[in-house]
Design an enzyme around this catalytic site. Structure first.
Site, short mmCIF file in Angstrom:
data_model
loop_
_atom_site.label_atom_id
_atom_site.label_comp_id
_atom_site.label_asym_id
_atom_site.label_seq_id
_atom_site.Cartn_x
_atom_site.Cartn_y
_atom_site.Cartn_z
N THR A 153 0.84 -1.19 0.00
CA THR A 153 0.00 0.00 0.00
C THR A 153 0.88 1.24 0.00
O THR A 153 2.06 1.18 0.36
CB THR A 153 -0.91 0.05 1.25
OG1 THR A 153 -0.10 0.25 2.40
CG2 THR A 153 -1.76 -1.20 1.38
N CYS A 154 0.28 2.34 -0.36
CA CYS A 154 1.00 3.62 -0.33
C CYS A 154 0.46 4.48 0.82
O CYS A 154 0.26 5.67 0.68
CB CYS A 154 0.90 4.34 -1.67
SG CYS A 154 -0.79 4.66 -2.19
#
Length: 90
Positions: free
Chosen positions: A27-28
């Site tokens: 994920t970012c």
């Protein structure tokens, strides 16, 4: 609702992994609920998968729990990311 959505996404991806195959969850975001929380829930409910984060990736860690790593901008000189890798058991 994002942790529940992320959990749905990782489970859908897991359903397409062959035995011995790898699943990467990344994920970012730096949200623990979307990262560590989703991964913990996934491992509890998907016992055919085990953490298999490569050592090369672990070295990049600003924070690691042995399952995944969190890359912090001020440590890794990159955007913030979370990365976990799993292998499907025989």
């Amino acid at each position: 609702g994002l942790p529940d959505l992320q959990y749905s996404i990782i489970c859908e991806g897991a359903s397409h992994v062959k035995t011995g195959g790898r699943l990467v969850y990344s994920t970012c975001t730096l949200s623990r609920a979307e990262n560590d929380g989703v991964v913990k829930r996934f491992l509890q409910n998907n016992t055919r998968f085990y953490p298999s984060l490569p050592p090369e990736i672990s070295r990049l860690a600003g924070d690691s729990d042995g399952t995944g790593i969190t890359l912090f901008p001020h440590v890794s000189h990159s955007d913030g990311f979370y990365i976990a890798v799993f292998t499907k058991k025989d």
